[in-house]
Write an enzyme that holds these catalytic residues in place. Structure first.
Site, PDB file in Angstrom:
ATOM      1  N   ASP A 238     -28.786  34.230 -45.157  1.00  0.00           N
ATOM      2  CA  ASP A 238     -28.801  33.042 -46.019  1.00  0.00           C
ATOM      3  C   ASP A 238     -29.738  31.956 -45.487  1.00  0.00           C
ATOM      4  OD1 ASP A 238     -27.904  31.357 -48.153  1.00  0.00           O
ATOM      5  OD2 ASP A 238     -26.588  30.309 -46.751  1.00  0.00           O
ATOM      6  N   HIS A 243     -35.295  29.879 -44.526  1.00  0.00           N
ATOM      7  CA  HIS A 243     -35.558  28.500 -44.097  1.00  0.00           C
ATOM      8  C   HIS A 243     -35.978  28.401 -42.624  1.00  0.00           C
ATOM      9  CE1 HIS A 243     -33.770  27.896 -47.894  1.00  0.00           C
ATOM     10  NE2 HIS A 243     -32.516  27.775 -47.515  1.00  0.00           N
ATOM     11  N   LYS A 343     -22.671  26.370 -40.470  1.00  0.00           N
ATOM     12  CA  LYS A 343     -21.870  25.570 -41.404  1.00  0.00           C
ATOM     13  C   LYS A 343     -20.758  24.909 -40.618  1.00  0.00           C
ATOM     14  CE  LYS A 343     -23.481  27.669 -45.318  1.00  0.00           C
ATOM     15  NZ  LYS A 343     -24.577  26.955 -45.926  1.00  0.00           N
TER      16      LYS A 343
HETATM   17  C1  BG6 Z   1     -29.452  27.292 -49.269  1.00  0.00           C
HETATM   18  C2  BG6 Z   1     -28.320  28.110 -48.698  1.00  0.00           C
HETATM   19  O1  BG6 Z   1     -30.601  28.083 -49.397  1.00  0.00           O
HETATM   20  O2  BG6 Z   1     -29.727  26.190 -48.436  1.00  0.00           O
HETATM   21  C3  BG6 Z   1     -27.094  27.259 -48.507  1.00  0.00           C
HETATM   22  O3  BG6 Z   1     -28.022  29.192 -49.565  1.00  0.00           O
HETATM   23  C4  BG6 Z   1     -27.410  26.004 -47.714  1.00  0.00           C
HETATM   24  O4  BG6 Z   1     -26.061  27.984 -47.857  1.00  0.00           O
HETATM   25  C5  BG6 Z   1     -28.635  25.284 -48.286  1.00  0.00           C
HETATM   26  O5  BG6 Z   1     -26.288  25.154 -47.753  1.00  0.00           O
HETATM   27  C6  BG6 Z   1     -29.087  24.161 -47.364  1.00  0.00           C
HETATM   28  O6  BG6 Z   1     -30.066  23.422 -48.030  1.00  0.00           O
HETATM   29  P1  BG6 Z   1     -30.310  21.885 -47.687  1.00  0.00           P
HETATM   30  O7  BG6 Z   1     -31.473  21.507 -48.538  1.00  0.00           O
HETATM   31  O8  BG6 Z   1     -29.031  21.163 -48.044  1.00  0.00           O
HETATM   32  O9  BG6 Z   1     -30.587  21.817 -46.226  1.00  0.00           O
END
Ligand code: BG6
Length: 490
Positions: A238, A243, A343
Site C-alpha cells: 500500500d 509512495h 498507521k
Molecule cells: C494511500 C494509501 O495511497 O495513501 C492510504 O492507500 C494512505 O493507506 C494514503 O492513508 C496516505 O496519503 P496522504 O496523502 O494522506 O499521505
C-alpha cells in the site's frame, strides 16, 4: 493569472468508481476547486459511472453530500456551484456482467469532437483490464482518449504486467496515466526545486558527505473500514511499493537533463535497478513488519488493527514497515536509506532527513558535535530545516550548540496549497505525463517488493506488535541502532 490556473481544454471525464470513496474524498472535491478557480471550460463534463441504479439527479444529490462532507469549506450555493452541478452526469454500468456501456456511449456521443476524453479508473485493479477491453469493444476508446489508473496497479509484478498488457492493448503508453498521488504533492515537487534549483546541495548530495537518509511517512489514522483491502495489501504494497519508493527515487536519482517526463523517469528507473535485493537470509536484519495493537493517540483510546472484525478473523497484514534500503551505485554505495511507514503512529508526519557525516577533525576538544541534518518536511506543514553547530553566545570559552535554520513554507507563502489530485487531474487533461508512473517504473518497483514479500514468506518473518500511538515495534529501533544511528522523530 497564476500559471496553474491556466484553463484546461474542454473535456469529458468519466469516473469509473464514481460513487466510491476516492471519488467522494478526493476527485470530486479536486474538480470543484479547479472549477471554482476558473480552470474548467464552460462545456466540460464529469460523468460518474458505477453499478448503482442512479439517475443524473440522484448523482447530483450524492455528489452534494460527498462534497458537504469532504470539502475543507462549506459549499456556497452560488454561481460556481450551479456551474459545477451542471457538468455532472451519471451512467450505471456493471463491469462484471458487461452491461450499461451503450448508455455511456450515448452520453458521450460518437465523436469527441476536439474534446479531451478521459476514463479515470477508481475501481479495484482487478477490473482495469476488462474495463479497457470493454471501452475498446464499444468504440469508446477513441484515438485521443486517455486512461488513468489509480494505484495499486496490481498486487505483484505478474498482475501488474497483466494489467499493463491488457490496458496497453487498447491505449498506447503516452495515453496511460498511472497515479501515485505523492508525485502531485507540493512538497514533493519542492524536493526537485530544492535539489536542482540551488547550487549548494549537489556537491554534497552523495556518499562522501551524507551518512544516511531517513524517509518516514507516518500516519495517525488506522485502517478502520479498509480492513479487507489492507489484508490483501499490507503497508508494503500500500505504501512502500509506490509512495516510499517514489520519494526514494526522487532523492537518490542523478540530475535529469530536464523536467521532461522521460528524462525524469529514466533517472528514477536507474535507482530502482540499483536497489539491493532483500533475501530470506538478510530479511530479518534489513526489514521489520509491525501491526498496531490498541493504544492512545492524542489522549484518546484507539482499537487494535482488525478489532472490529471480531476475534475469529485471522489477520495477516502488516500496518508498519521499516526497511534499510541500499543502492548499489557510485553515488550511494554505503549510504543507507532507512524507510519507515506506519498507521496509528503518534501523529501524521512525513519527512526526509539527510544526516551528514561528522567533521573530519574536531578542534573543540571533548565537546560533542552533532552532525548536520537537512530535513524536508512534507506534511502536515511543509518546510526545510537545516541543523548547524554554532557557538553558545557569551563568555566562558567555546560552548558548541546545535541550532535549526527553519523555513516554513506556509509562513513564507500565503497561498492555498492545492491537493495533489487537483494538480494531477489538470496534468491528465493537459496530457502531460511527467507526474505519472511509466510502465517499467511500476513493474521495477514491484520486482523489489515481490522479493521482500517472498523473503518474508520463506523466512517466516513474523509481524511484531506495536502499541497504537508509538513509533513502531522494538525491532524498528534495532534496525537503525545496530548501525549506530537513530530515528529522528522531532
Ligand atoms: C494511500 C494509501 O495511497 O495513501 C492510504 O492507500 C494512505 O493507506 C494514503 O492513508 C496516505 O496519503 P496522504 O496523502 O494522506 O499521505
Amino acid at each position: 493569472m497564476p500559471a496553474e490556473f491556466i484553463p484546461v481544454p474542454p473535456f469529458d471525464l468519466v469516473i469509473l468508481g464514481g460513487t466510491g470513496d476516492l471519488a467522494a474524498r478526493k476527485l470530486l472535491p479536486a474538480l470543484y476547486h479547479r472549477d471554482r478557480d476558473g480552470q474548467l471550460s464552460e462545456d466540460s463534463r464529469i460523468i460518474g459511472v458505477s453499478r448503482r441504479d442512479y439517475s443524473d439527479n440522484d448523482y447530483v444529490q450524492w455528489v452534494s453530500e460527498a462534497l458537504a462532507e469532504h470539502l475543507d469549506e462549506r459549499i456556497p450555493d452560488d454561481e460556481v456551484w450551479q456551474r459545477f452541478v451542471a457538468r455532472l452526469g451519471y451512467q450505471s454500468v456493471d463491469v462484471s456482467s458487461n452491461t450499461g456501456w451503450s448508455g455511456l456511449a450515448e452520453k458521450l456521443g460518437s465523436e469527441p469532437g476536439g474534446r479531451v476524453r478521459v476514463f479515470y479508473l477508481a475501481t479495484t485493479p482487478q477490473l482495469y483490464g476488462s474495463i479497457a477491453g470493454a471501452l475498446a469493444e464499444r468504440g469508446l476508446a477513441t484515438d485521443s482518449a486517455r486512461i488513468v489508473l489509480e494505484k495499486p496497479v496490481g498486487f505483484d509484478e505478474n498482475s501488474a504486467r497483466a494489467i499493463n498488457d491488457a490496458v496497453g492493448a487498447v491505449f498506447d503508453e503516452s495515453r496511460i496515466f498511472r497515479i501515485d498521488h505523492y508525485l502531485g504533492k507540493e512538497a514533493v515537487q519542492n524536493l526537485l526545486a530544492l535539489r536542482f534549483g540551488n547550487s549548494i546541495f549537489e556537491p554534497v548530495w552523495n556518499r562522501n558527505h551524507i551518512d544516511h537518509v531517513q524517509i518516514t511517512v507516518a500516519e495517525d489514522l488506522g485502517v478502520d473500514t479498509r480492513l479487507d483491502f489492507y489484508e490483501q495489501t499490507g503497508a508494503l504494497r500500500d505504501m512502500v511499493q509506490n509512495h516510499m519508493l517514489q520519494l526514494l527515487c526522487l532523492v537518490a536519482m542523478e540530475p535529469p537533463a530536464s523536467l521532461n517526463h522521460d528524462d525524469i523517469r529514466n533517472e528514477k528507473m536507474k535507482v530502482l535497478r540499483a536497489l539491493r535485493p532483500v533475501t530470506p537470509d538478510n530479511a530479518s536484519k534489513v526489514t521489520v513488519r509491525g501491526r498496531y495493537s490498541a493504544g492512545m493517540i492524542d489522549g484518546n483510546p484507539v482499537p487494535a488493527y482488525g478489532d472490529e472484525a471480531g476475534p475469529d478473523r485471522e489477520l495477516s497484514a502488516e500496518t508498519f514497515v521499516a526497511i534499510k534500503a541500499e543502492l548499489d551505485s557510485w553515488r550511494w554505495r554505503d549510504t543507507p536509506f532507512y524507510l519507515r511507514t506506519g498507521k496509528r503512529m503518534p501523529r501524521k508526519s512525513s519527512k526526509i532527513v539527510f544526516q551528514f557525516k561528522p567533521v573530519p577533525h574536531s578542534i573543540f576538544g571533548e565537546q560533542p558535535l552533532d552532525p548536520n541534518t537537512l530535513t524536508l518536511t512534507l506534511q502536515p506543514e511543509e518546510g526545510v530545516n537545516l541543523k548547524l553547530m554554532t557557538k553558545d553566545p557569551g563568555p566562558g570559552g567555546f560552548r558548541m550548540t546545535s541550532v535549526p535554520l527553519n523555513l516554513s513554507f506556509s509562513d513564507e507563502f500565503d497561498v492555498r496549497y492545492p491537493d495533489s489530485y487537483e494538480r494531477l487531474l489538470m496534468e491528465v487533461l493537459r496530457g502531460n505525463p511527467a507526474l505519472f508512473m511509466r510502465r517499467d517504473e511500476v513493474e521495477g518497483a514491484w520486482q523489489w517488493i515481490d522479493q521482500i514479500a517472498s523473503a518474508w514468506q520463506d523466512s517466516r518473518q513474523h509481524v511484531q506488535s506495536y502499541m497504537a500511538g508509538s513509533w513502531g515495534p522494538p525491532d524498528a529501533f534495532l534496525l537503525i541502532d545496530r548501525d549506530g544511528r537513530r530515528w529522528q522523530d522531532e
